[in-house]
Design a protein around this motif. Structure first.
Motif, PDB file in Angstrom:
ATOM      1  N   THR A  48       1.063  -1.144   0.069  1.00  0.00           N
ATOM      2  CA  THR A  48      -0.008  -0.047  -0.095  1.00  0.00           C
ATOM      3  C   THR A  48       0.856   1.257  -0.138  1.00  0.00           C
ATOM      4  N   ALA A  49       1.881   1.216   0.842  1.00  0.00           N
ATOM      5  CA  ALA A  49       2.698   2.391   1.043  1.00  0.00           C
ATOM      6  C   ALA A  49       3.592   2.631  -0.259  1.00  0.00           C
ATOM      7  N   LYS A  50       3.870   1.514  -0.710  1.00  0.00           N
ATOM      8  CA  LYS A  50       4.963   1.464  -1.893  1.00  0.00           C
ATOM      9  C   LYS A  50       6.203   2.264  -1.512  1.00  0.00           C
ATOM     10  N   LYS A  51       6.515   1.988  -0.067  1.00  0.00           N
ATOM     11  CA  LYS A  51       7.964   2.302   0.272  1.00  0.00           C
ATOM     12  C   LYS A  51       8.447   1.385   1.359  1.00  0.00           C
ATOM     13  N   LEU A  52       9.743   0.857   1.016  1.00  0.00           N
ATOM     14  CA  LEU A  52      10.007  -0.309   2.196  1.00  0.00           C
ATOM     15  C   LEU A  52      11.630   0.250   2.489  1.00  0.00           C
ATOM     16  N   LEU A  53      12.058   0.277   3.584  1.00  0.00           N
ATOM     17  CA  LEU A  53      13.233   0.601   4.020  1.00  0.00           C
ATOM     18  C   LEU A  53      13.654  -0.393   5.118  1.00  0.00           C
ATOM     19  N   LEU A  54      14.659  -1.151   4.736  1.00  0.00           N
ATOM     20  CA  LEU A  54      15.488  -2.265   5.623  1.00  0.00           C
ATOM     21  C   LEU A  54      16.501  -1.717   6.426  1.00  0.00           C
ATOM     22  N   ASN A  55      16.592  -1.790   7.768  1.00  0.00           N
ATOM     23  CA  ASN A  55      17.730  -1.012   8.345  1.00  0.00           C
ATOM     24  C   ASN A  55      18.628  -2.391   9.112  1.00  0.00           C
ATOM     25  N   PHE A  56      19.662  -2.179   8.755  1.00  0.00           N
ATOM     26  CA  PHE A  56      20.652  -3.428   9.176  1.00  0.00           C
ATOM     27  C   PHE A  56      21.391  -2.846  10.435  1.00  0.00           C
ATOM     28  N   GLN A  57      21.112  -1.909  11.268  1.00  0.00           N
ATOM     29  CA  GLN A  57      21.854  -1.372  12.293  1.00  0.00           C
ATOM     30  C   GLN A  57      22.296  -2.682  13.283  1.00  0.00           C
ATOM     31  N   ALA A  58      21.424  -3.529  13.643  1.00  0.00           N
ATOM     32  CA  ALA A  58      21.514  -4.563  14.606  1.00  0.00           C
ATOM     33  C   ALA A  58      22.553  -5.805  14.092  1.00  0.00           C
ATOM     34  N   ILE A  59      22.789  -5.733  12.604  1.00  0.00           N
ATOM     35  CA  ILE A  59      23.050  -7.117  12.148  1.00  0.00           C
ATOM     36  C   ILE A  59      24.741  -6.807  12.277  1.00  0.00           C
ATOM     37  N   GLU A  60      25.471  -8.055  12.656  1.00  0.00           N
ATOM     38  CA  GLU A  60      26.990  -7.809  12.798  1.00  0.00           C
ATOM     39  C   GLU A  60      27.505  -9.028  11.869  1.00  0.00           C
ATOM     40  N   TYR A  61      26.715 -10.107  11.607  1.00  0.00           N
ATOM     41  CA  TYR A  61      27.149 -10.960  10.933  1.00  0.00           C
ATOM     42  C   TYR A  61      26.072 -11.919  10.277  1.00  0.00           C
TER      43      TYR A  61
END
Length: 131
Positions: A48-61
């Motif tokens: 619906t929003a047509k906008k997606l952001l994936l945040n990698f802040q927590a990912i180390e490995y």
């Protein structure tokens, strides 16, 4: 029926669906498969929003197999006409993204705020320093 997220925390930021990884590492096959299912759900939520952001802040490995899941998520977003971006990619993961030239197919931003800002304005103008 919507699935329950185990590896992602999903929220709305204005008119953008933002998904943040909860775990610091995603290495085993079961976790990768689960993240793949959660990515499928994300596409439905962002339709619906047509906008997606994936945040990698927590990912180390993360396993290299996760790159495949990320590319598939990008492909599914394109098919659904969803603008997809990632942010807060750092360390070893940023190195891998650079080596694999992920930035050529997926827009990568330094932090969440700058990524969210590009959704609202004419990003090409901003990229050219005109915005």
């Amino acid at each position: 029926m919507a699935i329950k997220y185990h590896y992602l925390k999903v929220r709305d930021a204005k008119d953008v669906v933002v998904a943040e990884f909860i775990q610091s590492s995603i290495l085993d096959e079961t976790a990768i498969d689960r993240v793949g299912k959660e990515f499928e759900q994300l596409v439905l939520e962002a339709a619906t929003a047509k906008k997606l952001l994936l945040n990698f802040q927590a990912i180390e490995y993360m396993s290299s197999a996760m790159i495949g899941k990320l590319i598939l998520l990008n492909k599914n977003c394109k098919q659904a006409k969803i603008k997809f971006k990632v942010c807060n990619v750092s360390g070893n993961i940023l190195e891998v993204f650079q080596i694999m030239k992920i930035g050529k197919v997926i827009e990568i931003h330094k932090d969440e705020k700058s990524a969210l800002d590009t959704f609202s304005g004419p990003s090409i103008s901003r990229w050219l320093g005109l915005g």
